[in-house]
Structures are given as C-alpha cells and as structure tokens.
Design a protein around this motif. Structure first.
Motif, PDB file in Angstrom:
ATOM      1  N   GLU A   1       0.813  -1.226   0.000  1.00  0.00           N
ATOM      2  CA  GLU A   1       0.000   0.000   0.000  1.00  0.00           C
ATOM      3  C   GLU A   1       0.848   1.278   0.000  1.00  0.00           C
ATOM      4  OE1 GLU A   1       0.607  -1.232   4.251  1.00  0.00           O
ATOM      5  OE2 GLU A   1      -0.100  -2.262   2.465  1.00  0.00           O
ATOM      6  N   ILE A   2       2.150   1.179   0.329  1.00  0.00           N
ATOM      7  CA  ILE A   2       3.008   2.374   0.297  1.00  0.00           C
ATOM      8  C   ILE A   2       4.014   2.311  -0.850  1.00  0.00           C
ATOM      9  CG2 ILE A   2       2.733   2.834   2.764  1.00  0.00           C
ATOM     10  CD1 ILE A   2       5.536   1.656   3.150  1.00  0.00           C
TER      11      ILE A   2
ATOM     12  N   SER B   1      12.508   1.122  -2.333  1.00  0.00           N
ATOM     13  CA  SER B   1      13.078   0.164  -1.384  1.00  0.00           C
ATOM     14  C   SER B   1      14.292   0.762  -0.671  1.00  0.00           C
ATOM     15  CB  SER B   1      13.460  -1.128  -2.091  1.00  0.00           C
ATOM     16  OG  SER B   1      14.429  -0.888  -3.083  1.00  0.00           O
ATOM     17  N   GLY B   2      15.066   1.571  -1.382  1.00  0.00           N
ATOM     18  CA  GLY B   2      16.221   2.235  -0.770  1.00  0.00           C
ATOM     19  C   GLY B   2      15.803   3.198   0.325  1.00  0.00           C
ATOM     20  N   GLU B   3      14.747   3.950   0.071  1.00  0.00           N
ATOM     21  CA  GLU B   3      14.244   4.882   1.082  1.00  0.00           C
ATOM     22  C   GLU B   3      13.752   4.133   2.318  1.00  0.00           C
ATOM     23  OE1 GLU B   3      12.620   8.580  -1.655  1.00  0.00           O
ATOM     24  OE2 GLU B   3      11.355   6.806  -1.392  1.00  0.00           O
TER      25      GLU B   3
END
Length: 70
Positions: free
Chosen positions: A52-53, A59-61
């Motif tokens: 949902e996000i 993925s790095g963040e």
C-alpha cells in the motif's frame, strides 16, 4: 546430562511451583518444535505487506528509514 540435578531441585519446590516448571518445560518444547519445523525453509508470508506504500517510497528509502528507526 543434568537430569538428576534438575530432578533434585524440582523436588525441593512446593507443588504450585512444580506446576509452573512443567508449564515452562512445555513452553520450551513447543517453542523448540516450532523452530525445528522452520529450519532450512524460507517463509514469505510477509510478502506484499508494504504494497500500500509502494507509490510513496522506494526500497532504498525504506532501508534508510529502517536504519533510522534502529
């Protein structure tokens, strides 16, 4: 191994505490059995948990955010 020592110490306990010891042993046995069944197998039941996000973060963040939270 330590069976005799364990038995001697348990015999010194009052009856209600002996019941607690048995409950704890049952807990340890069930915990061990659970881990034994998973040994060597990967479970991916978490897969898609953050879908949902997906549009908000890369993925790095998320990795950087997880390091901040530790």
């Amino acid at each position: 191994m330590h069976e005799k020592e364990i038995e001697e110490k348990i015999q010194k306990l009052p009856e209600d505490l002996r019941r607690e010891v048995l409950d704890y042993v049952d807990f340890l046995l069930s915990k061990y059995r659970g881990k034994e069944n998973l040994r060597g197998k990967f479970r991916f039941d978490w897969e898609g948990g953050l879908s949902e996000i997906r549009e908000e973060f890369t993925s790095g963040e998320l990795q950087h955010k997880a390091l901040e939270w530790r």
